[in-house]
Design a protein around this motif. Structure first.
Motif, short mmCIF file in Angstrom:
data_model
loop_
_atom_site.label_atom_id
_atom_site.label_comp_id
_atom_site.label_asym_id
_atom_site.label_seq_id
_atom_site.Cartn_x
_atom_site.Cartn_y
_atom_site.Cartn_z
N PHE A 1 0.84 -1.21 0.00
CA PHE A 1 0.00 0.00 0.00
C PHE A 1 0.87 1.25 0.00
O PHE A 1 0.64 2.19 -0.78
N VAL A 2 1.87 1.26 0.86
CA VAL A 2 2.78 2.41 0.93
C VAL A 2 3.54 2.56 -0.39
O VAL A 2 3.69 3.66 -0.92
N GLY A 3 4.00 1.43 -0.94
CA GLY A 3 4.75 1.48 -2.18
C GLY A 3 3.93 2.07 -3.32
O GLY A 3 4.43 2.92 -4.08
N ILE A 4 2.67 1.66 -3.44
CA ILE A 4 1.82 2.17 -4.51
C ILE A 4 1.45 3.63 -4.27
O ILE A 4 1.54 4.47 -5.17
N SER A 5 1.04 3.94 -3.04
CA SER A 5 0.57 5.30 -2.74
C SER A 5 1.69 6.33 -2.85
O SER A 5 1.44 7.49 -3.20
N GLN A 6 2.93 5.93 -2.59
CA GLN A 6 4.06 6.85 -2.66
C GLN A 6 4.79 6.79 -4.00
O GLN A 6 5.76 7.52 -4.21
N GLY A 7 4.32 5.91 -4.88
CA GLY A 7 4.99 5.77 -6.17
C GLY A 7 6.30 5.02 -6.10
O GLY A 7 7.13 5.14 -7.01
N TRP A 8 6.50 4.26 -5.04
CA TRP A 8 7.72 3.46 -4.89
C TRP A 8 7.47 2.08 -5.51
O TRP A 8 7.23 1.09 -4.80
N ASN A 9 7.51 2.02 -6.80
CA ASN A 9 7.13 0.80 -7.51
C ASN A 9 8.03 -0.38 -7.17
O ASN A 9 7.57 -1.54 -7.14
N GLN A 10 9.30 -0.11 -6.89
CA GLN A 10 10.22 -1.19 -6.57
C GLN A 10 9.81 -1.89 -5.28
O GLN A 10 9.90 -3.12 -5.17
N LEU A 11 9.35 -1.11 -4.31
CA LEU A 11 8.90 -1.68 -3.04
C LEU A 11 7.68 -2.56 -3.25
O LEU A 11 7.60 -3.68 -2.72
N TYR A 12 6.71 -2.05 -4.02
CA TYR A 12 5.51 -2.84 -4.29
C TYR A 12 5.86 -4.13 -5.04
O TYR A 12 5.41 -5.22 -4.66
N ASP A 13 6.67 -4.00 -6.09
CA ASP A 13 7.03 -5.17 -6.89
C ASP A 13 7.72 -6.24 -6.05
O ASP A 13 7.45 -7.44 -6.17
#
Length: 357
Positions: free
Chosen positions: A237-249
């Motif tokens: 959730f944090v990765g997507i909401s903050q635009g941190w795609n690497q974290l989400y992936d």
């Protein structure tokens, strides 16, 4: 050999069934609908959290199946290998036939699935699993199966300390170079035999040596699983909401430490439930057919596009109801069809004396 000795552990066979249900779920979530976008997360955070939570719960499915193989150890036999390939090709042929038949009714149904018909050449390539998307799991698992005698020999001949050290170094290597940035290609985000080897050896180690964390009460296994789900969902959730795609992936890669730990906690919970059921064992013997039926490349197109269409056109209640019905229908159909496959395979094996190989 007595019937008691032949009876499989129904608790672990139930886990096999649950793992295959979770495969259906994970393919009905992000694989069908795509991950929530940053706009969706900001405008509808509650629905996005639910979808991320479902992904966190179900992403363990593939790892659990491999861990189960490691828990008991693969006993490499030519009959088993040929039987696995026969099962895969049986459902590959079935998928091609069903999808080409379905295409004839597209105009009548008013639905254009797209990409479900195949030429003779593409059908042959699909059945033979030539392309990556054609049963990637089968191909990775077949190589694990072939290598299992070597892995088993290492497990049997290495000392406790040597085995433990190898595992620690393997996962350090994987997490450092094969996970977050994926700077080496042979782990392929967990879609590879190399990752399967690590899971296989991890389960063998835990089964044989019973480290302290494997002896906790099963309630703590459930708690660990829930905590890991919450952590994964939060990070995504944090990765997507903050635009941190690497974290989400990285959160939802099969070789993520969070996914592996959650998979292990899930397996340990089921390992501490004791019961026997011939019904559970019979269903579980065909559980792999569920994967084979709906992930045949053309069938997968129908499966994902159907769920996507419901998501876009139905309200949340009917979308959820329709999807649940579809999941259970696919599961039941696959198990029933696989009983036909088992009958055919028994006849073929008997005719060509496979049992003597």
């Amino acid at each position: 050999m007595s019937n008691t000795k032949m009876m499989r552990d129904s608790n672990m066979e139930l886990l096999r069934i649950v793992a295959m249900l979770l495969v259906l779920v994970v393919h009905a979530d992000f694989a069908s609908l795509g991950a929530p976008t940053k706009v969706e997360v900001m405008n509808n955070p509650y629905l996005s959290i639910v979808r991320l939570g479902v992904e966190s719960i179900s992403i363990i499915s593939v790892n659990v199946f491999v861990l189960l193989s490691g828990w008991y150890g693969i006993k490499m036999k030519r009959k088993g290998l040929i039987g696995l390939l026969f099962q895969s090709m049986f459902f590959g042929i079935l998928g091609v036939f069903l999808c080409n038949s379905l295409s004839l009714f597209n105009a009548f149904l008013g639905i254009n699935f797209g990409g479900i018909t195949s030429s003779p050449a593409s059908a042959f390539f699909s059945i033979m699993m030539i392309n990556f998307e054609d049963y990637w799991f089968v191909k990775s698992y077949v190589l694990l199966y072939i290598l299992s005698p070597i892995l088993n020999a290492y497990v049997n001949q290495s000392s406790h300390k040597q085995f433990k050290t190898t595992l620690i170094l393997f996962f350090i290597f994987q997490f450092l170079w094969g996970w977050y940035y994926g700077s080496v290609g042979f782990f392929s985000n967990g879609y590879s035999t190399m990752s399967f080897i690590g899971l296989y050896l991890l389960a063998r180690y835990i089964r044989i040596y019973q480290p302290s964390f494997a002896k906790y009460y099963k309630s703590l296994d459930v708690l660990a699983y829930i905590v890991l789900i919450i952590i994964s969902t939060t990070l995504a959730f944090v990765g997507i909401s903050q635009g941190w795609n690497q974290l989400y992936d990285a959160t939802y890669k099969y070789n993520s430490p969070l996914v592996i730990a959650a998979s292990m906690a899930f397996l340990l919970f089921f390992s501490k439930i004791r019961f026997q059921s011939s019904i559970v064992n019979t269903i579980a013997s065909s559980a792999f057919a569920v994967y084979l039926l709906h992930t045949q490349s053309q069938m997968y197109t129908v499966y994902t596009k159907t769920i996507r269409r419901w998501f876009e056109t139905e309200n949340n209640y009917y979308f959820l109801l329709n999807t649940i019905i579809l999941l259970f229908a696919v599961f039941v159909l696959a198990v029933l069809i696989d009983k036909i496959r088992i009958y055919l395979w028994d006849k073929i094996a008997e005719a060509i004396f496979i049992e003597k190989m």
